[in-house]
Design a protein around this motif. Structure first.
Motif, PDB file in Angstrom:
ATOM      1  N   MET A  61      75.807  19.247  48.098  1.00  0.00           N
ATOM      2  CA  MET A  61      75.362  20.936  47.896  1.00  0.00           C
ATOM      3  C   MET A  61      76.386  20.809  46.741  1.00  0.00           C
ATOM      4  SD  MET A  61      74.998  23.672  50.361  1.00  0.00           S
ATOM      5  CE  MET A  61      76.112  24.535  51.000  1.00  0.00           C
ATOM      6  N   LYS A  62      75.693  21.399  45.757  1.00  0.00           N
ATOM      7  CA  LYS A  62      76.887  21.994  44.781  1.00  0.00           C
ATOM      8  C   LYS A  62      76.831  23.100  44.723  1.00  0.00           C
ATOM      9  CE  LYS A  62      75.403  18.392  42.248  1.00  0.00           C
ATOM     10  NZ  LYS A  62      74.654  17.764  42.871  1.00  0.00           N
ATOM     11  N   ASP A  63      77.761  23.869  43.644  1.00  0.00           N
ATOM     12  CA  ASP A  63      78.457  25.136  44.291  1.00  0.00           C
ATOM     13  C   ASP A  63      78.581  24.972  42.790  1.00  0.00           C
ATOM     14  OD1 ASP A  63      80.675  26.923  43.475  1.00  0.00           O
ATOM     15  OD2 ASP A  63      81.807  26.665  44.567  1.00  0.00           O
ATOM     16  N   ALA A  64      77.478  26.583  42.681  1.00  0.00           N
ATOM     17  CA  ALA A  64      77.016  27.572  40.582  1.00  0.00           C
ATOM     18  C   ALA A  64      78.506  27.700  40.305  1.00  0.00           C
ATOM     19  CB  ALA A  64      76.418  28.844  42.103  1.00  0.00           C
ATOM     20  N   ASN A  65      79.779  28.431  40.723  1.00  0.00           N
ATOM     21  CA  ASN A  65      80.568  29.007  39.954  1.00  0.00           C
ATOM     22  C   ASN A  65      81.701  27.438  39.694  1.00  0.00           C
ATOM     23  OD1 ASN A  65      79.888  31.015  40.212  1.00  0.00           O
ATOM     24  ND2 ASN A  65      80.821  31.496  41.789  1.00  0.00           N
ATOM     25  N   CYS A  66      80.829  26.172  39.611  1.00  0.00           N
ATOM     26  CA  CYS A  66      82.005  24.813  39.529  1.00  0.00           C
ATOM     27  C   CYS A  66      81.972  24.044  38.302  1.00  0.00           C
ATOM     28  CB  CYS A  66      81.543  23.957  40.619  1.00  0.00           C
ATOM     29  SG  CYS A  66      83.071  22.391  40.713  1.00  0.00           S
ATOM     30  N   ILE A  67      83.020  23.712  37.522  1.00  0.00           N
ATOM     31  CA  ILE A  67      82.567  23.264  36.374  1.00  0.00           C
ATOM     32  C   ILE A  67      82.203  21.879  36.610  1.00  0.00           C
ATOM     33  CG2 ILE A  67      84.855  22.693  36.101  1.00  0.00           C
ATOM     34  CD1 ILE A  67      84.677  23.237  32.538  1.00  0.00           C
ATOM     35  N   PHE A  68      82.756  21.184  37.358  1.00  0.00           N
ATOM     36  CA  PHE A  68      81.909  19.861  37.880  1.00  0.00           C
ATOM     37  C   PHE A  68      80.438  19.138  38.473  1.00  0.00           C
ATOM     38  CE2 PHE A  68      86.995  17.522  37.311  1.00  0.00           C
ATOM     39  CZ  PHE A  68      87.050  18.122  36.380  1.00  0.00           C
ATOM     40  N   LYS A 100      78.426  21.605  37.018  1.00  0.00           N
ATOM     41  CA  LYS A 100      77.816  21.895  36.218  1.00  0.00           C
ATOM     42  C   LYS A 100      77.092  20.845  35.709  1.00  0.00           C
ATOM     43  CE  LYS A 100      78.484  27.530  35.932  1.00  0.00           C
ATOM     44  NZ  LYS A 100      79.495  27.622  35.614  1.00  0.00           N
ATOM     45  N   ILE A 101      78.611  20.128  35.573  1.00  0.00           N
ATOM     46  CA  ILE A 101      78.785  18.031  34.300  1.00  0.00           C
ATOM     47  C   ILE A 101      77.457  17.874  35.258  1.00  0.00           C
ATOM     48  CG2 ILE A 101      79.963  16.734  33.607  1.00  0.00           C
ATOM     49  CD1 ILE A 101      82.186  18.770  33.047  1.00  0.00           C
ATOM     50  N   ILE A 102      78.034  18.157  36.140  1.00  0.00           N
ATOM     51  CA  ILE A 102      76.923  16.404  37.302  1.00  0.00           C
ATOM     52  C   ILE A 102      75.580  16.931  37.129  1.00  0.00           C
ATOM     53  CG2 ILE A 102      76.015  15.764  39.362  1.00  0.00           C
ATOM     54  CD1 ILE A 102      79.205  17.007  39.858  1.00  0.00           C
ATOM     55  N   ASP A 103      75.317  18.448  36.734  1.00  0.00           N
ATOM     56  CA  ASP A 103      73.905  18.393  36.758  1.00  0.00           C
ATOM     57  C   ASP A 103      73.195  18.655  35.152  1.00  0.00           C
ATOM     58  OD1 ASP A 103      73.424  19.514  39.803  1.00  0.00           O
ATOM     59  OD2 ASP A 103      73.640  21.579  39.056  1.00  0.00           O
ATOM     60  N   GLY A 104      74.226  18.180  34.794  1.00  0.00           N
ATOM     61  CA  GLY A 104      73.893  17.831  32.622  1.00  0.00           C
ATOM     62  C   GLY A 104      74.074  19.850  32.610  1.00  0.00           C
ATOM     63  N   ALA A 105      74.674  20.690  32.783  1.00  0.00           N
ATOM     64  CA  ALA A 105      73.850  21.884  32.117  1.00  0.00           C
ATOM     65  C   ALA A 105      75.548  22.247  31.265  1.00  0.00           C
ATOM     66  CB  ALA A 105      73.914  22.786  34.006  1.00  0.00           C
ATOM     67  N   ILE A 106      75.647  21.175  31.605  1.00  0.00           N
ATOM     68  CA  ILE A 106      77.411  21.605  30.601  1.00  0.00           C
ATOM     69  C   ILE A 106      77.625  20.055  30.474  1.00  0.00           C
ATOM     70  CG2 ILE A 106      80.444  21.441  30.188  1.00  0.00           C
ATOM     71  CD1 ILE A 106      79.794  23.843  32.172  1.00  0.00           C
ATOM     72  N   PRO A 107      77.699  19.487  28.912  1.00  0.00           N
ATOM     73  CA  PRO A 107      77.781  18.291  28.316  1.00  0.00           C
ATOM     74  C   PRO A 107      79.360  17.281  28.711  1.00  0.00           C
ATOM     75  CG  PRO A 107      77.881  19.246  26.536  1.00  0.00           C
ATOM     76  CD  PRO A 107      77.810  20.614  27.676  1.00  0.00           C
ATOM     77  N   SER A 108      79.306  15.578  29.223  1.00  0.00           N
ATOM     78  CA  SER A 108      80.117  14.970  29.304  1.00  0.00           C
ATOM     79  C   SER A 108      79.951  13.832  28.534  1.00  0.00           C
ATOM     80  CB  SER A 108      80.832  14.821  30.677  1.00  0.00           C
ATOM     81  OG  SER A 108      79.430  14.124  31.125  1.00  0.00           O
ATOM     82  N   THR A 109      80.717  13.500  28.389  1.00  0.00           N
ATOM     83  CA  THR A 109      81.130  11.771  28.726  1.00  0.00           C
ATOM     84  C   THR A 109      80.828  10.831  29.121  1.00  0.00           C
ATOM     85  OG1 THR A 109      82.567  11.743  25.917  1.00  0.00           O
ATOM     86  CG2 THR A 109      81.788  10.388  26.848  1.00  0.00           C
ATOM     87  N   TYR A 123      75.831   8.652  44.843  1.00  0.00           N
ATOM     88  CA  TYR A 123      76.685   9.289  45.594  1.00  0.00           C
ATOM     89  C   TYR A 123      78.040  10.054  44.127  1.00  0.00           C
ATOM     90  CZ  TYR A 123      75.574   7.646  49.726  1.00  0.00           C
ATOM     91  OH  TYR A 123      74.726   7.356  50.724  1.00  0.00           O
ATOM     92  N   VAL A 124      77.993   9.090  43.040  1.00  0.00           N
ATOM     93  CA  VAL A 124      79.633   9.116  42.417  1.00  0.00           C
ATOM     94  C   VAL A 124      78.972   9.586  41.054  1.00  0.00           C
ATOM     95  CG1 VAL A 124      81.463   7.744  41.233  1.00  0.00           C
ATOM     96  CG2 VAL A 124      80.828   7.772  43.652  1.00  0.00           C
TER      97      VAL A 124
END
Ligand code: AMP
Ligand code: ZN
Length: 115
Positions: A1-8, A10-19, A26-27
């Motif tokens: 389950m995700k937390d809508a206020n959590c930056i990580f 959001k990164i996992i969901d692709g809503a915030i970019p990352s490298t 799982y990971v």
């Protein structure tokens, strides 16, 4: 389950970019935005777990999968001479993002302190 206020989350969901350097069921793993070593990667569970203190029988599979991923990532990053894995837990542990993550630090001979 995700937390809508959590930056990580959001990164996992692709809503915030990352490298991203690694992902499986799982990971998720990405390069740290403020690297403290030539290789500095964050390895996180795809489920929102706040911290090491919240690991129990219901979610400890993520920890096993994280460490399986760490070994794969280290090989892919050429860390055959070794590396350090760090988890900061809670306020006194210096945790700043409240989504469980393990730091992989390597690519240099690290100081024998801490620890
Ligand atoms: P900690 O202090 O153990 O909670 O570590 C949090 C880490 O997340 C720090 O090393 C930050 O540089 C890193 N960080 C914060 N935001 C991002 C981001 N958007 N992408 C990658 N790394 C991040
Ligand atoms: Zn989260």
């Amino acid at each position: 389950m995700k937390d809508a206020n959590c930056i990580f989350c959001k990164i996992i969901d692709g809503a915030i970019p990352s490298t991203k350097v690694y992902e499986d069921e799982y990971v998720f793993a990405m390069r740290d935005i403020n690297p403290q070593a030539p290789v500095h990667i964050l390895v996180l569970p795809k489920e929102h777990i706040c911290c090491a203190d919240a690991i129990d029988e219901s979610n400890s599979v993520y920890v096993a999968k994280i460490f399986e991923a760490i070994a794969k990532i280290a090989k892919a990053e050429g860390l055959e001479k070794g590396y350090r894995v760090i988890n900061n837990c809670g306020e006194d542990g210096g945790q700043t993002v409240m989504h469980l993550h393990y730091h992989i630090l390597g690519g240099v001979k690290l100081s024998e302190k801490i620890i």
